[in-house]
Design a protein around this motif. Structure first.
Motif, PDB file in Angstrom:
ATOM      1  N   GLU A 111      13.412   1.010  -8.391  1.00 16.32           N
ATOM      2  CA  GLU A 111      12.252   1.134  -7.560  1.00 16.32           C
ATOM      3  C   GLU A 111      10.987   0.459  -8.320  1.00 16.32           C
ATOM      4  O   GLU A 111      10.238  -0.028  -7.429  1.00 16.32           O
ATOM      5  N   HIS A 112      11.057   0.453  -9.426  1.00 11.43           N
ATOM      6  CA  HIS A 112       9.758  -0.006 -10.238  1.00 11.43           C
ATOM      7  C   HIS A 112       9.977  -1.502  -9.878  1.00 11.43           C
ATOM      8  O   HIS A 112       8.901  -2.170  -9.707  1.00 11.43           O
ATOM      9  N   LEU A 113      11.237  -2.060 -10.197  1.00 11.29           N
ATOM     10  CA  LEU A 113      11.453  -3.328 -10.358  1.00 11.29           C
ATOM     11  C   LEU A 113      11.195  -3.999  -8.878  1.00 11.29           C
ATOM     12  O   LEU A 113      10.720  -5.097  -8.497  1.00 11.29           O
ATOM     13  N   GLU A 114      11.473  -3.034  -7.839  1.00 10.70           N
ATOM     14  CA  GLU A 114      11.349  -3.511  -6.392  1.00 10.70           C
ATOM     15  C   GLU A 114      10.066  -3.611  -6.078  1.00 10.70           C
ATOM     16  O   GLU A 114       9.364  -4.371  -5.518  1.00 10.70           O
ATOM     17  N   ALA A 115       9.068  -2.664  -6.606  1.00  8.48           N
ATOM     18  CA  ALA A 115       7.701  -2.653  -6.327  1.00  8.48           C
ATOM     19  C   ALA A 115       7.226  -3.746  -6.884  1.00  8.48           C
ATOM     20  O   ALA A 115       6.278  -4.437  -6.320  1.00  8.48           O
ATOM     21  N   ASN A 116       7.564  -4.069  -8.172  1.00  5.44           N
ATOM     22  CA  ASN A 116       6.841  -5.282  -8.938  1.00  5.44           C
ATOM     23  C   ASN A 116       7.220  -6.513  -8.074  1.00  5.44           C
ATOM     24  O   ASN A 116       6.342  -7.291  -7.920  1.00  5.44           O
ATOM     25  N   VAL A 117       8.444  -6.740  -7.440  1.00  5.82           N
ATOM     26  CA  VAL A 117       8.909  -7.749  -6.777  1.00  5.82           C
ATOM     27  C   VAL A 117       7.971  -7.943  -5.481  1.00  5.82           C
ATOM     28  O   VAL A 117       7.614  -9.141  -5.048  1.00  5.82           O
ATOM     29  N   GLU A 118       7.734  -6.771  -4.949  1.00  9.88           N
ATOM     30  CA  GLU A 118       6.995  -6.605  -3.617  1.00  9.88           C
ATOM     31  C   GLU A 118       5.739  -7.273  -3.833  1.00  9.88           C
ATOM     32  O   GLU A 118       4.987  -7.793  -3.035  1.00  9.88           O
ATOM     33  N   GLU A 119       5.083  -6.537  -4.772  1.00  3.60           N
ATOM     34  CA  GLU A 119       3.452  -7.074  -5.170  1.00  3.60           C
ATOM     35  C   GLU A 119       3.453  -8.519  -5.624  1.00  3.60           C
ATOM     36  O   GLU A 119       2.708  -9.173  -5.090  1.00  3.60           O
ATOM     37  N   ALA A 120       4.586  -9.122  -6.202  1.00  3.29           N
ATOM     38  CA  ALA A 120       4.660 -10.307  -6.628  1.00  3.29           C
ATOM     39  C   ALA A 120       4.936 -11.082  -5.220  1.00  3.29           C
ATOM     40  O   ALA A 120       4.116 -12.142  -5.071  1.00  3.29           O
ATOM     41  N   ASP A 121       5.751 -10.685  -4.464  1.00  2.00           N
ATOM     42  CA  ASP A 121       5.874 -11.444  -3.225  1.00  2.00           C
ATOM     43  C   ASP A 121       4.448 -11.504  -2.165  1.00  2.00           C
ATOM     44  O   ASP A 121       3.970 -12.401  -1.533  1.00  2.00           O
ATOM     45  N   GLU A 122       3.714 -10.113  -2.201  1.00  2.00           N
ATOM     46  CA  GLU A 122       2.369 -10.191  -1.473  1.00  2.00           C
ATOM     47  C   GLU A 122       1.578 -11.189  -2.118  1.00  2.00           C
ATOM     48  O   GLU A 122       0.649 -11.834  -1.533  1.00  2.00           O
ATOM     49  N   THR A 123       1.643 -11.224  -3.418  1.00  2.00           N
ATOM     50  CA  THR A 123       0.465 -12.015  -4.210  1.00  2.00           C
ATOM     51  C   THR A 123       0.755 -13.271  -3.787  1.00  2.00           C
ATOM     52  O   THR A 123      -0.017 -14.226  -3.627  1.00  2.00           O
ATOM     53  N   THR A 124       2.150 -13.760  -4.027  1.00  2.00           N
ATOM     54  CA  THR A 124       2.499 -15.056  -3.548  1.00  2.00           C
ATOM     55  C   THR A 124       1.875 -15.643  -2.119  1.00  2.00           C
ATOM     56  O   THR A 124       1.304 -16.397  -1.885  1.00  2.00           O
ATOM     57  N   ASN A 125       2.524 -14.737  -1.191  1.00  2.00           N
ATOM     58  CA  ASN A 125       1.939 -14.822   0.195  1.00  2.00           C
ATOM     59  C   ASN A 125       0.550 -14.950   0.357  1.00  2.00           C
ATOM     60  O   ASN A 125       0.023 -15.768   1.156  1.00  2.00           O
ATOM     61  N   LEU A 126      -0.462 -14.119  -0.263  1.00  2.00           N
ATOM     62  CA  LEU A 126      -1.457 -14.448  -0.209  1.00  2.00           C
ATOM     63  C   LEU A 126      -2.136 -15.501  -0.795  1.00  2.00           C
ATOM     64  O   LEU A 126      -3.027 -16.279  -0.377  1.00  2.00           O
ATOM     65  N   ALA A 127      -1.509 -15.902  -1.994  1.00  2.00           N
ATOM     66  CA  ALA A 127      -1.896 -17.084  -2.524  1.00  2.00           C
ATOM     67  C   ALA A 127      -1.640 -18.238  -1.783  1.00  2.00           C
ATOM     68  O   ALA A 127      -2.453 -19.404  -1.692  1.00  2.00           O
ATOM     69  N   GLU A 128      -0.476 -18.487  -0.953  1.00  3.69           N
ATOM     70  CA  GLU A 128      -0.201 -19.446   0.137  1.00  3.69           C
ATOM     71  C   GLU A 128      -1.061 -19.391   1.206  1.00  3.69           C
ATOM     72  O   GLU A 128      -1.402 -20.502   1.794  1.00  3.69           O
ATOM     73  N   VAL A 129      -1.350 -18.352   1.563  1.00  2.00           N
ATOM     74  CA  VAL A 129      -2.299 -18.291   2.928  1.00  2.00           C
ATOM     75  C   VAL A 129      -3.642 -18.676   2.332  1.00  2.00           C
ATOM     76  O   VAL A 129      -4.374 -19.314   3.366  1.00  2.00           O
ATOM     77  N   GLU A 130      -4.127 -18.452   1.478  1.00  2.18           N
ATOM     78  CA  GLU A 130      -5.629 -18.787   0.905  1.00  2.18           C
ATOM     79  C   GLU A 130      -5.742 -20.289   0.695  1.00  2.18           C
ATOM     80  O   GLU A 130      -5.983 -21.179   1.010  1.00  2.18           O
TER      81      GLU A 130
END
Length: 124
Positions: free
Chosen positions: A105-124
């Motif tokens: 669960e911790h790893l999944e949460a980290n992956v989701e955060e990393a995906d969100e961060t990546t998606n936010l970085a791509e959108v900006e």
């Protein structure tokens, strides 16, 4: 004197016969008494032997019961120990599974955060 000798022999034979008969009767009485006493002693010995035999059987039965109880107790202890070990193993397995679940669960949460961060970085 001639008449005296046969009378003397007759009396001597009669006396001998009486003495012999009395001796045989007393010997017969002694044998019967000895047999009766012997039977009484024999029956006493048999009674004692029977009592000792019964006591030995009772003692053996008590020992068998004690041995069975000890075996039952040992089996119960072994089963209890086995159950405790199984419970401990289950607890350890449950803890391992819980730990793995939390890690996942911790790893999944980290992956989701990393995906969100990546998606936010791509959108900006």
């Amino acid at each position: 004197m001639r008449v005296g000798v046969p009378i003397f022999l007759f009396l001597a034979a009669a006396g001998f016969h009486t003495a012999l008969t009395a001796s045989l009767e007393s010997a017969e009485k002694e044998d019967t008494f000895g047999e009766e006493v012997g039977l009484e002693q024999l029956s006493d010995l048999q009674k004692r032997d029977q009592e000792e035999f019964e006591a030995a059987q009772m003692s053996e039965a008590v020992q068998d019961e004690n041995t069975e109880e000890e075996n039952d107790t040992q089996e119960e202890d072994m089963n209890r120990d086995g159950n405790v070990e199984a419970d401990q193993h289950e607890s350890e397995s449950d803890e391992d599974v819980d730990g793995m679940r939390q890690t996942r669960e911790h790893l999944e949460a980290n992956v989701e955060e990393a995906d969100e961060t990546t998606n936010l970085a791509e959108v900006e």
